[in-house]
Design a protein around this motif. Structure first.
Motif, PDB file in Angstrom:
ATOM      1  N   ALA A  20       0.842  -1.209   0.000  1.00 30.13           N
ATOM      2  CA  ALA A  20       0.000   0.000   0.000  1.00 30.13           C
ATOM      3  C   ALA A  20       0.871   1.251   0.000  1.00 30.13           C
ATOM      4  O   ALA A  20       0.970   1.956   1.000  1.00 30.13           O
ATOM      5  N   PRO A  21       1.515   1.559  -1.120  1.00 32.22           N
ATOM      6  CA  PRO A  21       2.434   2.701  -1.167  1.00 32.22           C
ATOM      7  C   PRO A  21       1.760   4.062  -0.975  1.00 32.22           C
ATOM      8  O   PRO A  21       2.434   5.032  -0.655  1.00 32.22           O
ATOM      9  N   GLU A  22       0.440   4.110  -1.127  1.00 33.90           N
ATOM     10  CA  GLU A  22      -0.276   5.367  -0.883  1.00 33.90           C
ATOM     11  C   GLU A  22      -0.434   5.624   0.609  1.00 33.90           C
ATOM     12  O   GLU A  22      -0.706   6.747   1.030  1.00 33.90           O
ATOM     13  N   VAL A  23      -0.271   4.583   1.423  1.00 34.03           N
ATOM     14  CA  VAL A  23      -0.530   4.668   2.857  1.00 34.03           C
ATOM     15  C   VAL A  23       0.752   4.565   3.680  1.00 34.03           C
ATOM     16  O   VAL A  23       0.884   5.206   4.714  1.00 34.03           O
ATOM     17  N   PHE A  24       1.720   3.771   3.205  1.00 39.59           N
ATOM     18  CA  PHE A  24       2.950   3.523   3.951  1.00 39.59           C
ATOM     19  C   PHE A  24       4.183   3.840   3.113  1.00 39.59           C
ATOM     20  O   PHE A  24       4.172   3.675   1.897  1.00 39.59           O
ATOM     21  N   ALA A  25       5.235   4.249   3.787  1.00 36.54           N
ATOM     22  CA  ALA A  25       6.545   4.437   3.162  1.00 36.54           C
ATOM     23  C   ALA A  25       7.579   3.954   4.169  1.00 36.54           C
ATOM     24  O   ALA A  25       7.241   3.568   5.288  1.00 36.54           O
ATOM     25  N   GLN A  26       8.846   3.982   3.742  1.00 38.38           N
ATOM     26  CA  GLN A  26       9.920   3.598   4.645  1.00 38.38           C
ATOM     27  C   GLN A  26      10.875   4.766   4.837  1.00 38.38           C
ATOM     28  O   GLN A  26      11.192   5.476   3.891  1.00 38.38           O
TER      29      GLN A  26
END
Length: 82
Positions: A20-26
């Motif tokens: 879910a790249p719209e919700v989480f990043a690193q």
């Protein structure tokens, strides 16, 4: 829908950011960064995938935002006497 992450549990696997790249990043240290604590309903399936793929169980999903400063019983503290 409300997402919370326990950054202390995060091991930096990055599965959430892939799901879910719209919700989480690193972050640079590879720990999770929550971009949207209340994502739109269209992201529910991706968030569910992220929750299920987290090896440490650091991501939780609920239907409502948590009550701020809730006690162990889930109740907000009483107002101080006037």
């Amino acid at each position: 829908m409300h997402v919370t992450v326990d950054e202390d549990l995060c091991c930096g696997a990055g599965q959430c950011a892939l799901a879910a790249p719209e919700v989480f990043a690193q972050r640079e240290d590879r720990t999770v960064m929550l971009l949207q604590p209340a994502p739109q309903e269209q992201h529910r399936d991706a968030v569910l995938d992220a929750v299920g793929s987290c090896p440490k169980g650091a991501i939780t999903l609920s239907d409502a935002a948590p009550v701020p400063f809730a006690d162990a019983a889930g109740e907000a503290p009483a107002a101080p006497p006037a």
